[in-house]
Design an enzyme around this catalytic site. Structure first.
Site, PDB file in Angstrom:
ATOM      1  N   GLU A 146       0.909  -1.084  -0.014  1.00 11.04           N
ATOM      2  CA  GLU A 146       0.110   0.108  -0.119  1.00 11.04           C
ATOM      3  C   GLU A 146       0.720   1.282  -0.221  1.00 11.04           C
ATOM      4  O   GLU A 146       0.505   2.274  -0.672  1.00 11.04           O
ATOM      5  CB  GLU A 146      -1.084   0.014   1.331  1.00 11.04           C
ATOM      6  CG  GLU A 146      -2.071  -1.060   1.282  1.00 11.04           C
ATOM      7  CD  GLU A 146      -2.725  -1.110  -0.011  1.00 11.04           C
ATOM      8  OE1 GLU A 146      -2.923  -0.114  -0.754  1.00 11.04           O
ATOM      9  OE2 GLU A 146      -3.252  -2.251  -0.525  1.00 11.04           O
ATOM     10  N   CYS A 177     -13.774   3.449 -15.768  1.00 11.10           N
ATOM     11  CA  CYS A 177     -14.293   4.436 -15.287  1.00 11.10           C
ATOM     12  C   CYS A 177     -13.025   5.424 -15.125  1.00 11.10           C
ATOM     13  O   CYS A 177     -12.753   5.818 -14.245  1.00 11.10           O
ATOM     14  CB  CYS A 177     -15.253   4.529 -14.244  1.00 11.10           C
ATOM     15  SG  CYS A 177     -16.027   6.014 -13.785  1.00 11.10           S
ATOM     16  N   CYS A 207     -17.575   4.679 -21.180  1.00 14.99           N
ATOM     17  CA  CYS A 207     -19.170   4.811 -21.020  1.00 14.99           C
ATOM     18  C   CYS A 207     -20.029   4.082 -21.716  1.00 14.99           C
ATOM     19  O   CYS A 207     -20.904   3.383 -21.398  1.00 14.99           O
ATOM     20  CB  CYS A 207     -19.643   6.260 -20.766  1.00 14.99           C
ATOM     21  SG  CYS A 207     -18.716   7.314 -19.487  1.00 14.99           S
ATOM     22  N   CYS A 234     -20.085   0.666 -20.479  1.00 16.46           N
ATOM     23  CA  CYS A 234     -19.955   0.366 -19.029  1.00 16.46           C
ATOM     24  C   CYS A 234     -21.098  -0.568 -18.447  1.00 16.46           C
ATOM     25  O   CYS A 234     -22.302  -0.177 -19.113  1.00 16.46           O
ATOM     26  CB  CYS A 234     -20.149   1.958 -18.259  1.00 16.46           C
ATOM     27  SG  CYS A 234     -20.564   2.027 -16.437  1.00 16.46           S
ATOM     28  N   CYS A 285     -26.076   4.772 -13.933  1.00 16.38           N
ATOM     29  CA  CYS A 285     -24.933   6.021 -13.420  1.00 16.38           C
ATOM     30  C   CYS A 285     -25.506   6.975 -13.694  1.00 16.38           C
ATOM     31  O   CYS A 285     -26.027   7.436 -14.708  1.00 16.38           O
ATOM     32  CB  CYS A 285     -23.609   5.616 -14.261  1.00 16.38           C
ATOM     33  SG  CYS A 285     -22.454   7.196 -14.117  1.00 16.38           S
TER      34      CYS A 285
END
Length: 212
Positions: free
Chosen positions: A40, A189, A196, A199, A205
């Site tokens: 991380e 995205c 889109c 998607c 959305c």
DNA sequence: AAGCCGGGGTA
DNA sequence: TACCCAGGCTT
């Protein structure tokens, strides 16, 4: 009208099962909490593709905070340098020192303990809790912020996003859900030219009617 | 609240 | 060339 669990969480998990980046080395089962914490830190403002090449040699050489503390700081820095933000070599060193001094080398499960580690902020602490300790919480990074703000049509800088994201986490599946949001935001995205047209959220959305 | 860090990939 | 990337620290 579908609720977010039906319109967002379900389709997202389904997309992830089929299209997720399941082969990233820090996602392999059996990674220790420390190895996840290292991942991380390396992933802060750094693409998964970049980190994937450097990760295995680093955790092989430094599998525990004790091995970091005993190591030459410059040797660690040389391994981080190709990723940029070389100051993170010191993050890893100081965090490891803190783990040894305060928790006998163990990564704490307490959010407040994690936040005190040098180089560990809200995102990194929450990521460790979801991926290493299976907590049902979300970690809002640049990807998640973009995805949630678009889907729910909220301003990207809205302070409610972290709370909203937490409320979406399916029980006992926080890690999968977090990975699903990250992978979907990175592949579909996207920041500049979101896909889109293909998607899976479609009309669900709330930004689908608009140029994003 | 703003500035800063950074090499590498992408359009 | 400009923008972006599994943020966090310092001022």
């Amino acid at each position: 009208m579908l609720n977010p669990q039906q319109s967002f969480v379900g389709p997202l998990l389904a997309w992830h099962e089929e299209n997720g980046r399941h082969r990233l080395p820090w996602r392999e089962p059996g990674r220790s909490a420390f190895e996840i914490l290292i991942a991380e830190i390396l992933l802060q403002r750094t693409t998964a593709a970049s980190v994937s090449g450097a990760y295995l040699p680093i955790v092989a050489r430094y599998p525990s905070p004790e091995t970091v503390v005993a190591a030459n700081p410059e040797a660690i820095e040389r391994r981080i340098a190709p990723l940029g933000l070389a100051k993170r070599a010191e993050f890893i060193r100081r965090t490891s020192q803190q783990l040894v001094a305060r928790h006998s080398g163990d990564v704490s499960r307490r959010y407040a303990d994690l936040l005190e580690l040098h180089g560990v902020g809200a995102y990194t602490a929450r990521s460790v809790l979801t991926h290493a300790f299976d907590e049902d919480i979300a970690a809002v990074d640049t990807n998640v912020r973009r995805l949630i703000s678009r889907f729910f049509d909220l301003p990207p800088d809205s302070g409610t996003l972290p709370h909203l994201a937490d409320g979406l986490v399916p029980s006992r599946r926080g890690s999968d859900f977090q990975h699903a949001m990250l992978d979907f935001a990175a592949d579909v995205c996207t920041a500049r030219t979101p896909q889109c047209e293909t998607c899976p959220f479609g009309e669900h959305c709330r930004s689908s009617e608009r140029a994003v």
